[in-house]
Design an enzyme around this catalytic site. Structure first.
Site, mmCIF file in Angstrom:
data_model
loop_
_atom_site.group_PDB
_atom_site.id
_atom_site.type_symbol
_atom_site.label_atom_id
_atom_site.label_comp_id
_atom_site.label_asym_id
_atom_site.label_seq_id
_atom_site.Cartn_x
_atom_site.Cartn_y
_atom_site.Cartn_z
ATOM 1 N N ASN A 162 1.437 2.968 -5.412
ATOM 2 C CA ASN A 162 1.614 1.673 -4.040
ATOM 3 C C ASN A 162 -0.284 1.146 -4.060
ATOM 4 O OD1 ASN A 162 4.378 1.165 -4.340
ATOM 5 N ND2 ASN A 162 4.741 3.138 -2.471
ATOM 6 N N HIS A 190 15.037 -1.049 2.196
ATOM 7 C CA HIS A 190 14.675 0.162 2.325
ATOM 8 C C HIS A 190 14.854 1.448 3.338
ATOM 9 C CE1 HIS A 190 11.048 2.597 3.383
ATOM 10 N NE2 HIS A 190 10.809 2.642 2.281
ATOM 11 N N GLU A 213 13.864 -8.101 2.768
ATOM 12 C CA GLU A 213 12.283 -8.093 2.098
ATOM 13 C C GLU A 213 11.579 -9.233 1.474
ATOM 14 O OE1 GLU A 213 12.199 -4.033 -0.232
ATOM 15 O OE2 GLU A 213 13.588 -3.162 1.540
ATOM 16 N N SER A 226 11.788 -3.327 -2.778
ATOM 17 C CA SER A 226 10.815 -2.066 -3.274
ATOM 18 C C SER A 226 11.118 -1.598 -4.446
ATOM 19 C CB SER A 226 10.399 -0.525 -1.919
ATOM 20 O OG SER A 226 12.117 -0.153 -1.827
ATOM 21 N N ASP A 230 10.115 -8.007 5.527
ATOM 22 C CA ASP A 230 9.095 -6.474 5.332
ATOM 23 C C ASP A 230 8.534 -7.169 4.238
ATOM 24 O OD1 ASP A 230 8.001 -4.819 4.931
ATOM 25 O OD2 ASP A 230 9.720 -3.442 4.890
ATOM 26 N N HIS A 287 5.667 -4.550 0.036
ATOM 27 C CA HIS A 287 5.392 -4.996 -1.351
ATOM 28 C C HIS A 287 4.465 -6.203 -1.590
ATOM 29 C CE1 HIS A 287 6.290 -0.884 -2.335
ATOM 30 N NE2 HIS A 287 7.278 -1.337 -1.200
ATOM 31 N N LYS A 347 -0.047 0.374 1.651
ATOM 32 C CA LYS A 347 0.242 0.412 0.430
ATOM 33 C C LYS A 347 -1.184 0.053 -0.578
ATOM 34 C CE LYS A 347 4.887 2.122 0.466
ATOM 35 N NZ LYS A 347 6.601 1.084 0.424
HETATM 36 C C1 LIG Z 1 7.271 1.961 2.328
HETATM 37 C C2 LIG Z 1 7.849 1.244 2.608
HETATM 38 C C3 LIG Z 1 7.981 1.176 3.901
HETATM 39 C C4 LIG Z 1 7.929 2.424 5.446
HETATM 40 O O1 LIG Z 1 5.985 1.874 4.951
HETATM 41 P P1 LIG Z 1 5.332 3.514 5.250
HETATM 42 O O2 LIG Z 1 4.192 2.694 5.616
HETATM 43 O O3 LIG Z 1 5.281 4.053 4.522
HETATM 44 O O4 LIG Z 1 5.980 3.911 6.126
HETATM 45 C C5 LIG Z 1 8.869 0.360 4.811
HETATM 46 N N1 LIG Z 1 9.719 -0.415 4.060
HETATM 47 C C6 LIG Z 1 9.361 -1.131 2.900
HETATM 48 C C7 LIG Z 1 9.967 -1.888 1.993
HETATM 49 C C8 LIG Z 1 8.579 -0.128 1.983
HETATM 50 O O5 LIG Z 1 8.469 -0.699 0.472
#
Ligand SMILES: *Cc1c(COP(=O)(O)O)cnc(C)c1O
Length: 382
Positions: free
Chosen positions: A44, A130, A177, A181, A206, A209, A240
């Site tokens: 990522n 997620h 989101e 993801s 969120d 991505h 990421k």
């Molecule tokens: C990866 C991810 C998380 C968690 O983030 P980390 O920093 O890896 O713990 C939270 N929400 C989504 C949508 C993700 O893809």
């Protein structure tokens, strides 16, 4: 008593057993897996920043200056200059009054939902949210409702239902989101925000991505659409595209003040090492610079290339190839690995049963040649 061996055997029978892959570097395009060179289509690290000289130097410099550890939790004596600088930068970037950073995105989701929700409140999530958001919602003691993926009618029904019944003092939070993801598709954000506002609810978005990939300065989808200021809580990960580690919430000052008083993963945990905060800050600086824009353009031309080959819409850097059974996904992933491409099989419970898939993620560092090679071998293996 059931033994761990029994449980492992059951997982194995169902094609759901997981194990660790040894990598020399998680992020290099030419990663070393079992001694073989492979092109990594599973990271990522969308812009390749985790190995960027500027970020590596920022981490080293912060370690030399402030030490390798923070020594205490944030509220005791663990808040060091890199933490302040990072949070000020995030707030400026996201156009909010304040921001708070966490050890990772998972802890951020648990922290924010746990801090802002209590018994009697209602949290409404997209079905494909997620695991961190689901776990946060579950632990919060609020009533948890789920709407089918991107289903605006169902979301509206739920909002109307609870708005009529909730006492004035209770909170109603919608969680989605911006880029999903495991599917790489987008939420209908303007419509969701309209519904949230009409029903006097709050929105947790969120952008894990979308950050680094969308938006004029890589802020994400909300900024790209010009509606950043209508999102109550802008959440994301620093691990990421930003190339470091950690998570954040950007919001108004009062929400952030409340969060640092109530978020248990923030309060009861040692502050992240200064190097992590310094590298995150540097990652955001790169993303907002002209170099970041050039990396974003390179990533988007890679996205367009693979989308064209797969006959898909170029929505994001995540391109799933859905194969159905666990076995089909595992076999396709193994066959690709044999030909020098790493694209992991994603299975239940990460995705719903019957929708096991290869999850291909693109980076600005991929070449047209490696993308075409992946596509050619993908056709053979699936
Ligand atoms: C990866 C991810 C998380 C968690 O983030 P980390 O920093 O890896 O713990 C939270 N929400 C989504 C949508 C993700 O893809």
């Amino acid at each position: 008593m059931r033994t761990p061996e029994d449980e492992l055997a059951t997982l194995s029978e169902e094609g759901l057993l997981r194990s660790l892959r040894r990598m020399e570097s998680g992020q290099l395009i030419c990663a070393n897996s079992d001694g073989r060179k492979v092109v990594n289509f599973s990271s990522n690290d969308y812009l390749g920043l985790s190995r960027d000289e500027a970020l590596v130097n920022a981490a080293c410099e912060a370690t030399r200056r402030h030490g390798s550890g923070s020594g205490a939790s944030r509220l005791i004596s663990g808040t060091l200059p890199p933490h302040h600088a990072l949070e000020e930068k995030i707030a400026e970037w996201k156009g909010t009054q304040a921001a708070l950073s966490f050890a990772n995105g998972y802890a951020t989701a648990i922290g924010v939902l746990g801090a802002f929700l209590t018994k009697g409140d209602v949290v409404i999530l997209d079905k494909l949210c997620h695991a961190s958001l689901i776990d946060g919602a579950r632990q919060s003691k609020a009533t948890l409702r789920v709407y089918p993926h991107n289903d605006l009618n169902k979301l509206e029904d739920l909002l109307r239902h609870y708005r009529e019944r909730l006492p004035a003092n209770s909170r109603l939070i919608v969680v989605t989101e911006s880029i999903f993801s495991m599917d790489g598709d987008r939420a209908p954000l303007p419509e969701i925000i309209n519904l949230v506002e009409q029903h006097h609810a709050l929105l947790l978005l969120d952008e894990a991505h979308a950050v680094g990939i969308l938006g004029s300065g890589g802020q994400g989808l909300a900024e790209e659409l010009g509606i950043q200021d209508r999102v109550t809580f802008q959440m994301g990960t620093l691990g990421k595209a930003i190339g470091s580690g950690g998570g954040y919430i950007a919001a108004s000052r009062s929400w952030i003040d409340l969060l640092l008083n109530k978020a248990r993963p923030f309060i009861y945990s040692t502050a992240p090492p200064p190097a992590q905060a310094a590298a995150s800050l540097c990652g955001i600086e790169v993303i907002t610079s002209s170099r970041g824009e050039a990396l974003r353009n390179r990533l988007w031309s890679n996205i367009s290339r693979l989308a064209e080959l797969l006959g898909k819409n170029p929505c994001s850097a995540i391109m799933p190839v859905i194969l159905g059974t666990n076995e089909a996904a595992l076999n396709a992933s193994l066959a690709l690995l044999e030909t020098g491409f790493l694209a992991p099989a994603i299975r239940f419970p990460t995705v719903p049963r019957g929708s096991a898939r290869l999850r291909i993620t693109l980076s600005a560092e991929h070449t047209a040649e490696s993308i075409e090679g992946l596509h050619k071998n993908l056709l053979k293996s699936s």
